[in-house]
Design a protein around this motif. Structure first.
Motif, PDB file in Angstrom:
ATOM      1  N   ARG A  17       2.943   1.850  -3.296  1.00  0.00           N
ATOM      2  CA  ARG A  17       2.145   2.418  -4.388  1.00  0.00           C
ATOM      3  C   ARG A  17       1.972   3.924  -4.221  1.00  0.00           C
ATOM      4  N   GLN A  18       1.903   4.380  -2.970  1.00  0.00           N
ATOM      5  CA  GLN A  18       1.656   5.797  -2.716  1.00  0.00           C
ATOM      6  C   GLN A  18       2.930   6.645  -2.816  1.00  0.00           C
ATOM      7  N   ILE A  19       4.078   6.079  -2.420  1.00  0.00           N
ATOM      8  CA  ILE A  19       5.309   6.876  -2.427  1.00  0.00           C
ATOM      9  C   ILE A  19       6.217   6.545  -3.612  1.00  0.00           C
ATOM     10  N   THR A  37      10.072  12.263   6.468  1.00  0.00           N
ATOM     11  CA  THR A  37       8.685  11.854   6.697  1.00  0.00           C
ATOM     12  C   THR A  37       8.061  12.698   7.803  1.00  0.00           C
ATOM     13  N   LYS A  72       0.826  -1.209   0.000  1.00  0.00           N
ATOM     14  CA  LYS A  72       0.000   0.000   0.000  1.00  0.00           C
ATOM     15  C   LYS A  72       0.861   1.260   0.000  1.00  0.00           C
ATOM     16  N   VAL A  73       1.846   1.312   0.883  1.00  0.00           N
ATOM     17  CA  VAL A  73       2.697   2.498   0.982  1.00  0.00           C
ATOM     18  C   VAL A  73       3.578   2.639  -0.255  1.00  0.00           C
ATOM     19  N   LYS A  95       0.196   6.456   7.734  1.00  0.00           N
ATOM     20  CA  LYS A  95       0.009   6.736   6.300  1.00  0.00           C
ATOM     21  C   LYS A  95       1.334   6.567   5.544  1.00  0.00           C
ATOM     22  N   ASN A  96       1.747   7.578   4.793  1.00  0.00           N
ATOM     23  CA  ASN A  96       2.951   7.461   3.958  1.00  0.00           C
ATOM     24  C   ASN A  96       4.253   7.557   4.747  1.00  0.00           C
ATOM     25  N   SER A  97       4.148   7.825   6.050  1.00  0.00           N
ATOM     26  CA  SER A  97       5.359   7.929   6.872  1.00  0.00           C
ATOM     27  C   SER A  97       5.863   6.562   7.327  1.00  0.00           C
ATOM     28  N   TRP A  98       5.066   5.531   7.114  1.00  0.00           N
ATOM     29  CA  TRP A  98       5.468   4.202   7.592  1.00  0.00           C
ATOM     30  C   TRP A  98       6.645   3.664   6.784  1.00  0.00           C
ATOM     31  N   ARG A  99       7.649   3.180   7.514  1.00  0.00           N
ATOM     32  CA  ARG A  99       8.820   2.580   6.887  1.00  0.00           C
ATOM     33  C   ARG A  99       9.268   1.360   7.687  1.00  0.00           C
ATOM     34  N   PRO A 130       8.956   0.741   0.968  1.00  0.00           N
ATOM     35  CA  PRO A 130       9.147   1.339   2.292  1.00  0.00           C
ATOM     36  C   PRO A 130      10.184   0.588   3.124  1.00  0.00           C
TER      37      PRO A 130
END
Length: 203
Positions: free
Chosen positions: A30-32, A124, A27-28, A111-115, A36
């Motif tokens: 695809r967004q970034i 992030t 999911k992440v 959200k997009n900050s997950w790594r 991740p």
């Protein structure tokens, strides 16, 4: 109960891994526009922690699969008999299910900050809402609770070893991330750090 545990434990960790690692990573990504998973592959101490963490996850997966297919050999091995109480096992399963839900919520709130690891290539957002109001590391907290629940459900020396080693590696990773967050966010992170405890704020 033993038959149920035999199926519950491997199924739980398969779901946990696929939802909280594979699913969220996809999911992440695809967004970034990139993976991740940013754990380094060099010869640094940080890379070594990541490597050991992957080995622990692999060993945990193998152990639970062996439990599924060879219960006669795995169930009695290194068992701590006085802790094998049905009531405690129900508590352990509840903790494991709660931990999975907790981790998933925390990941979605990032959200997009997950790594997976520390992303030095991108700054992030510092997430302080939701579960992050009660813990600076709700994902690691949830993973720890999951391992505690696993040990309570299946009280063996091996399960306790996973809890102990996993906790040590997570605490090292947490401190590495704290250094990065302090460097990236400065006074904002310092203020957050004073307000919210590393693992859990109960008030």
């Amino acid at each position: 109960m033993a038959d149920f545990i035999r199926f519950f434990i491997p199924l739980y960790f398969i779901i946990f891994f696929n939802v909280s690692f594979v699913g969220i990573s996809y999911k992440v990504a695809r967004q970034i526009g990139k993976s991740p998973n940013v754990l380094p592959r060099d010869d640094s101490a940080y890379a070594l922690v990541g490597k050991y963490f992957k080995l622990i996850l692999l060993a945990l997966f193998v152990y639970t699969i062996l439990l599924l297919f060879f219960p006669e050999d795995i169930f009695p091995a290194f068992k701590i008999d006085f802790l094998e109480i049905n009531f405690l096992q129900y508590i352990g399963m509840t903790l494991m299910i709660f931990a999975l839900i907790w981790v998933l919520i925390a990941q979605l709130q990032m959200k997009n900050s997950w790594r997976i690891g520390i992303d030095n290539a991108a700054k992030t957002e510092l997430v302080t809402h939701g579960l992050f109001r009660f813990s600076r590391n709700p994902i690691f907290l949830g993973m720890t609770i999951s391992l505690v629940g696993f040990f309570i459900v299946f009280p063996t020396v091996i399960a306790f070893s996973f809890l102990l080693i996993g906790s040590v590696l997570m605490q090292i990773q947490i401190r590495l991330e704290e250094e990065y967050l302090l460097k990236e966010h400065g006074e904002i992170y310092l203020s957050y750090k004073k307000r919210v405890k590393r693992m859990l704020r109960l008030y």
